[in-house]
Design an enzyme around this catalytic site. Sequence first.
Site, PDB file in Angstrom:
ATOM      1  N   TYR A  47     -50.320  51.087   0.910  1.00 37.84           N
ATOM      2  CA  TYR A  47     -49.477  50.346   2.982  1.00 37.84           C
ATOM      3  C   TYR A  47     -50.484  48.743   2.950  1.00 37.84           C
ATOM      4  O   TYR A  47     -51.693  49.033   2.986  1.00 37.84           O
ATOM      5  CB  TYR A  47     -49.922  50.943   3.402  1.00 37.84           C
ATOM      6  N   GLU A  49     -49.008  46.247   5.907  1.00 36.64           N
ATOM      7  CA  GLU A  49     -48.060  45.414   6.465  1.00 36.64           C
ATOM      8  C   GLU A  49     -48.578  44.653   6.714  1.00 36.64           C
ATOM      9  O   GLU A  49     -50.254  44.708   7.429  1.00 36.64           O
ATOM     10  CB  GLU A  49     -48.247  46.891   7.492  1.00 36.64           C
ATOM     11  N   ASP A 193     -27.142  31.711   2.934  1.00 33.78           N
ATOM     12  CA  ASP A 193     -27.473  32.951   1.828  1.00 33.78           C
ATOM     13  C   ASP A 193     -26.847  32.801   0.866  1.00 33.78           C
ATOM     14  O   ASP A 193     -25.769  33.181   0.532  1.00 33.78           O
ATOM     15  CB  ASP A 193     -26.931  33.786   2.386  1.00 33.78           C
ATOM     16  N   THR A 219     -31.061  37.356  -2.351  1.00 36.16           N
ATOM     17  CA  THR A 219     -31.126  38.901  -3.433  1.00 36.16           C
ATOM     18  C   THR A 219     -32.189  38.490  -3.524  1.00 36.16           C
ATOM     19  O   THR A 219     -31.843  37.179  -4.350  1.00 36.16           O
ATOM     20  CB  THR A 219     -30.158  39.640  -3.265  1.00 36.16           C
ATOM     21  N   LYS A 222     -29.576  39.650  -7.817  1.00 38.76           N
ATOM     22  CA  LYS A 222     -28.322  39.569  -8.789  1.00 38.76           C
ATOM     23  C   LYS A 222     -28.256  38.913  -9.915  1.00 38.76           C
ATOM     24  O   LYS A 222     -28.584  38.634 -11.217  1.00 38.76           O
ATOM     25  CB  LYS A 222     -27.334  39.026  -7.762  1.00 38.76           C
ATOM     26  N   ARG A 228     -34.542  45.076  -7.219  1.00 35.84           N
ATOM     27  CA  ARG A 228     -33.525  44.917  -5.554  1.00 35.84           C
ATOM     28  C   ARG A 228     -34.251  44.606  -4.873  1.00 35.84           C
ATOM     29  O   ARG A 228     -35.540  45.026  -4.136  1.00 35.84           O
ATOM     30  CB  ARG A 228     -32.655  46.624  -5.646  1.00 35.84           C
TER      31      ARG A 228
HETATM   32  C1  PLP Z   1     -25.164  40.740  -2.180  1.00 37.56           C
HETATM   33  C2  PLP Z   1     -25.601  40.461  -0.891  1.00 37.56           C
HETATM   34  C3  PLP Z   1     -26.313  40.815   0.847  1.00 37.56           C
HETATM   35  C4  PLP Z   1     -27.281  41.669   0.815  1.00 37.56           C
HETATM   36  O1  PLP Z   1     -27.643  42.217  -0.241  1.00 37.56           O
HETATM   37  P1  PLP Z   1     -28.407  43.638  -0.061  1.00 37.56           P
HETATM   38  O2  PLP Z   1     -29.480  43.498  -0.985  1.00 37.56           O
HETATM   39  O3  PLP Z   1     -27.084  44.810  -0.474  1.00 37.56           O
HETATM   40  O4  PLP Z   1     -28.659  43.376   1.068  1.00 37.56           O
HETATM   41  C5  PLP Z   1     -26.089  39.490   1.377  1.00 37.56           C
HETATM   42  N1  PLP Z   1     -25.511  38.298   1.150  1.00 37.56           N
HETATM   43  C6  PLP Z   1     -24.699  38.031   1.013  1.00 37.56           C
HETATM   44  C7  PLP Z   1     -23.950  36.825   0.621  1.00 37.56           C
HETATM   45  C8  PLP Z   1     -24.633  39.473  -0.472  1.00 37.56           C
HETATM   46  O5  PLP Z   1     -23.784  37.801  -1.780  1.00 37.56           O
END
Ligand code: PLP
Length: 423
Positions: A47, A49, A193, A219, A222, A228
């Site tokens: 933990y 935090e 994002d 993220t 990807k 993840r």
């Molecule tokens: C994949 C994605 C997310 C979300 O990611 P998670 O890890 O699945 O919550 C947010 N924004 C965009 C543009 C994405 O392609």
Amino acid sequence: MQRDYKIFELIAKENSRQLQGIELIASENFVSPQVMEAAGSILTNKYAEGLPGKRYYGGCEVVDEIETLAIERLKQLFGATWANVQPHSGAQANAAVMLAVIQPGDKILGFNLAHGGHLTHGSPVNFSGKIYRPYFYGVEEETGLINWAQVEEQALKEKPKLIICGASAYSRDWDYKRFREIADEVGALLLADVSHPSGLIARGLLNDPLEYCHIVTTTTHKTLRGPRGGVIMMRDDFENPFGLTTPKGKLRMMSSILDSGVFPGTQGGPLEHVIGAKAIAFEEALSDDYMTYIMQVKKNAAVMANKLIEKGYHIISGGTDNHLMLIDLRSKGVSGKEAEAALGKAEITVNKNMVPFDNQSPFIASGIRVGTAAMTSRGFEETDMIRIVDYIDEVISNTSNEQKIAAIKAEIKTWVCDYPLFK
Ligand SMILES: *Cc1c(COP(=O)(O)O)cnc(C)c1O
């Protein structure tokens, strides 16, 4: 303790599935053994935090070092000056940012989900569309490119507090400078994002969002090829422009507001095992090997798009600048759902996807989204992309020919066996 064979057998089954097929889901990738090792490590027991050096628990000396390394490596990778590596996912990163910088009921302007945007950019089924007041821009029907007139019109009319750029199914680069000019004109904060193309951005293959956007989220699993998770970054820290003050009446710096947006705002204890794995992935992404990899991802996508076009497929926006593309199947008389199912039978994994101005529901959809990040991790190159397109075309032209599809599946299985996950 009794071994849980049930789960481990299923994991073995999933392992075979991942190895024997062609993985074209644009948001997936294959991580390195050391990333997996860290993610499955004893760090999960801890933990922690708070932030490195400022924890609410004892015994954090070691995880402090790990998290500090993750932060430093990420900053180096993107040229950021501040980062938070704790978000459990991309959605959590966006939730933390919104909780931190805007108030319930504030207006936000994001990219339409039906045109390639993400749920967390204001969809009515998501927190972002329930807590805030969402407005959207989309693409132009003829070109498939961002409809700038709409971005400007919506921004000027609605004066949102936050403008979001970035997408889940947009194959072109983003003009962050132009977004910033619009944001400045209406006094909005600008969030990019870059969850999908972040790996290409990190190594300079696409425009740099940190140059113009106040805040950047991504993220890590990807194109970045980590565990993840999510992260938040800034290049320049600044005072919160909306005048939210500390209890003592002082304007707070954005970095501190964003940190509290993550914890205690939207999360409890950070996943230090995942943060360890993120640190490893960031170091990997700084390597020459990764540079070779991510350049190949981009080349492979371009080859795939060209080959699809040659075979008469319509790619939204006419091509790709990144690792993915959206294929409009309406001219082929096959729905996204049918294509996904038929390709699945041949062990080619894709996801059905709405195309802009789709007349089908999201459950049927008129297109599929494909990406090259995962198969490039397995060593696929340009000629392999051409072979994949040939298979895709054969399956889509013969969706009800079970025999033909079974034969393709067998061929694919033998073919991909030659490509180990990590050499
Ligand atoms: C994949 C994605 C997310 C979300 O990611 P998670 O890890 O699945 O919550 C947010 N924004 C965009 C543009 C994405 O392609």
